[in-house]
Write a protein that holds these residues in place. Structure first.
Motif, PDB file in Angstrom:
ATOM      1  N   ARG A  38      -6.441  -7.661   0.376  1.00 11.14           N
ATOM      2  CA  ARG A  38      -7.700  -7.065   0.199  1.00 11.14           C
ATOM      3  C   ARG A  38      -8.133  -6.250   1.326  1.00 11.14           C
ATOM      4  NH1 ARG A  38     -10.488 -10.595  -2.087  1.00 11.14           N
ATOM      5  NH2 ARG A  38     -12.322 -10.861  -0.764  1.00 11.14           N
ATOM      6  N   GLY A  39      -8.122  -4.827   1.449  1.00  6.68           N
ATOM      7  CA  GLY A  39      -8.570  -4.367   2.583  1.00  6.68           C
ATOM      8  C   GLY A  39      -9.945  -3.781   2.451  1.00  6.68           C
ATOM      9  N   SER A  40     -10.492  -2.922   3.341  1.00  2.00           N
ATOM     10  CA  SER A  40     -11.980  -2.448   3.361  1.00  2.00           C
ATOM     11  C   SER A  40     -11.842  -1.415   2.070  1.00  2.00           C
ATOM     12  CB  SER A  40     -12.382  -1.656   4.418  1.00  2.00           C
ATOM     13  OG  SER A  40     -11.239  -0.867   4.967  1.00  2.00           O
ATOM     14  N   GLY A  41     -10.786  -0.661   1.817  1.00  2.00           N
ATOM     15  CA  GLY A  41     -10.667   0.333   0.922  1.00  2.00           C
ATOM     16  C   GLY A  41      -9.993  -0.247  -0.546  1.00  2.00           C
ATOM     17  N   ARG A  97      -7.252  -2.982  -2.732  1.00  2.46           N
ATOM     18  CA  ARG A  97      -6.142  -3.682  -2.650  1.00  2.46           C
ATOM     19  C   ARG A  97      -4.904  -2.942  -1.839  1.00  2.46           C
ATOM     20  NH1 ARG A  97      -5.737  -8.990  -2.898  1.00  2.46           N
ATOM     21  NH2 ARG A  97      -3.474  -9.681  -3.013  1.00  2.46           N
ATOM     22  N   THR A  98      -4.343  -3.535  -0.875  1.00  2.00           N
ATOM     23  CA  THR A  98      -3.390  -2.526   0.031  1.00  2.00           C
ATOM     24  C   THR A  98      -2.038  -3.443  -0.042  1.00  2.00           C
ATOM     25  OG1 THR A  98      -5.313  -2.177   1.479  1.00  2.00           O
ATOM     26  CG2 THR A  98      -3.000  -1.896   2.424  1.00  2.00           C
ATOM     27  N   HIS A  99      -1.095  -2.649  -0.009  1.00  2.00           N
ATOM     28  CA  HIS A  99       0.365  -3.110  -0.252  1.00  2.00           C
ATOM     29  C   HIS A  99       1.160  -2.697   1.204  1.00  2.00           C
ATOM     30  CE1 HIS A  99       3.328  -3.965  -3.585  1.00  2.00           C
ATOM     31  NE2 HIS A  99       3.991  -4.225  -2.379  1.00  2.00           N
ATOM     32  N   SER A 157      -2.773   1.258  -5.589  1.00  2.00           N
ATOM     33  CA  SER A 157      -2.638   2.223  -6.683  1.00  2.00           C
ATOM     34  C   SER A 157      -1.502   3.211  -6.485  1.00  2.00           C
ATOM     35  CB  SER A 157      -4.222   2.824  -6.832  1.00  2.00           C
ATOM     36  OG  SER A 157      -4.452   3.334  -5.721  1.00  2.00           O
ATOM     37  N   ARG A 158      -1.159   3.340  -5.094  1.00  2.00           N
ATOM     38  CA  ARG A 158      -0.199   4.519  -4.952  1.00  2.00           C
ATOM     39  C   ARG A 158       1.280   3.821  -4.489  1.00  2.00           C
ATOM     40  NH1 ARG A 158      -2.702   9.612  -1.890  1.00  2.00           N
ATOM     41  NH2 ARG A 158      -1.034  10.617  -2.907  1.00  2.00           N
ATOM     42  N   TRP A 159       1.315   2.613  -4.587  1.00  3.31           N
ATOM     43  CA  TRP A 159       2.496   2.101  -4.035  1.00  3.31           C
ATOM     44  C   TRP A 159       3.756   2.434  -4.795  1.00  3.31           C
ATOM     45  CZ3 TRP A 159       4.461  -0.418  -0.352  1.00  3.31           C
ATOM     46  CH2 TRP A 159       5.630  -1.124  -0.488  1.00  3.31           C
ATOM     47  N   LYS A 160       3.820   2.556  -6.006  1.00 11.35           N
ATOM     48  CA  LYS A 160       4.923   3.034  -7.059  1.00 11.35           C
ATOM     49  C   LYS A 160       5.189   4.549  -6.585  1.00 11.35           C
ATOM     50  CE  LYS A 160       5.001  -0.345 -10.445  1.00 11.35           C
ATOM     51  NZ  LYS A 160       5.109  -0.702 -11.928  1.00 11.35           N
ATOM     52  N   ALA A 161       4.347   5.328  -6.523  1.00 13.47           N
ATOM     53  CA  ALA A 161       4.316   6.747  -6.321  1.00 13.47           C
ATOM     54  C   ALA A 161       4.784   7.148  -5.079  1.00 13.47           C
ATOM     55  CB  ALA A 161       3.203   7.420  -6.807  1.00 13.47           C
ATOM     56  N   SER A 162       4.650   6.361  -3.998  1.00 10.37           N
ATOM     57  CA  SER A 162       4.862   6.500  -2.770  1.00 10.37           C
ATOM     58  C   SER A 162       6.198   5.864  -2.199  1.00 10.37           C
ATOM     59  CB  SER A 162       3.753   5.839  -1.720  1.00 10.37           C
ATOM     60  OG  SER A 162       2.441   6.394  -2.055  1.00 10.37           O
ATOM     61  N   LYS A 163       6.976   5.312  -3.210  1.00 15.11           N
ATOM     62  CA  LYS A 163       8.049   4.547  -2.824  1.00 15.11           C
ATOM     63  C   LYS A 163       9.247   5.679  -2.295  1.00 15.11           C
ATOM     64  CE  LYS A 163      11.569   1.317  -4.292  1.00 15.11           C
ATOM     65  NZ  LYS A 163      12.279   0.456  -5.389  1.00 15.11           N
ATOM     66  N   PRO A 164       9.099   6.542  -2.932  1.00 11.50           N
ATOM     67  CA  PRO A 164      10.198   7.468  -2.287  1.00 11.50           C
ATOM     68  C   PRO A 164      10.101   7.884  -0.912  1.00 11.50           C
ATOM     69  CG  PRO A 164       9.665   8.263  -4.583  1.00 11.50           C
ATOM     70  CD  PRO A 164       8.430   7.125  -4.119  1.00 11.50           C
ATOM     71  N   ILE A 165       8.782   8.045  -0.539  1.00 13.26           N
ATOM     72  CA  ILE A 165       8.568   8.524   0.734  1.00 13.26           C
ATOM     73  C   ILE A 165       9.268   7.305   1.797  1.00 13.26           C
ATOM     74  CG2 ILE A 165       6.699   8.877   2.494  1.00 13.26           C
ATOM     75  CD1 ILE A 165       5.014  10.046   0.299  1.00 13.26           C
TER      76      ILE A 165
END
Length: 199
Positions: free
Chosen positions: A149-152, A154-156, A179-187
């Motif tokens: 849990r980060g300041s902004g 949940r962080t992965h 919230s953006r983990w799966k969408a960002s995986k290709p990067i």
């Protein structure tokens, strides 16, 4: 390896959490005979950017220390000390490349030790996985994936410990909002595929 959560959190060096052993064979060239030079006179190998297709929307970052990696267009790639920060200016997505010239003998054991020492520094820490992985650019590699849990919110994090060769060890520390983990995986997949260690 690199440790921490976000730019405000600590980022630890691979000098203290470096990579692994060397009994696995190095990746063979996927381009055929080493003597088959290209028209430019260079010989592409599995460890040269020339052997990797640059995806659309990315450009090469050739680091002064000898490694290369593809960076998304519009993102910044700047050194903070010996770390390379690759940052999305429109979100908190961040890749940090750390390196060491004193590789540890076992990437997985190293990550287990680092987790034990560092997990208390992350609020509401949760391990997703901690395991050896096959990675063509490495003699050995291990992934340490966790959330906190980060300041902004949940962080992965995915922190890949890479023993490239007897002289070079790296960590690819990838951090994004949950919230953006799966969408960002290709990067991250592009980072991992295009990363080429120093020889």
């Amino acid at each position: 390896g690199v440790f921490g959560g976000g730019k405000a959190h600590e980022h630890r060096s691979a000098r203290h959490a470096g990579p692994t052993p060397s009994h696995a064979s190095a990746s063979p060239s996927s381009t055929g005979s080493p003597s088959a030079a290209t028209p430019s006179g260079t010989t592409p190998t599995a460890t040269s950017p020339a052997a990797v297709a640059l995806p659309d929307g990315y450009h090469w970052h050739h680091d002064d220390t000898g490694f290369s990696i593809a960076v998304p267009d519009g993102w910044t790639a700047k050194h903070h000390g010996h770390y390379l920060y690759v940052e999305d200016p429109h979100s908190s997505r961040l890749l940090i490349v750390d390196q060491s010239d004193h590789p540890k003998p076992d990437a997985l054991a190293d990550w287990k030790e680092q987790e034990s020492a560092r997990r208390g520094g992350f609020t509401d820490y949760h391990r997703v996985r901690l395991e050896s992985v096959d990675y063509p650019q490495a003699r050995k590699a291990a992934d340490w994936e966790f959330t906190y849990r980060g300041s902004g919110g949940r962080t992965h994090v995915l922190n890949r410990n890479i023993l490239a060769n007897s002289k070079h060890a790296y960590a690819l520390y990838w951090q994004v909002p949950e919230s953006r983990w799966k969408a960002s995986k290709p990067i991250f997949e592009v980072f991992a595929t295009t990363f080429r260690p120093a020889k």
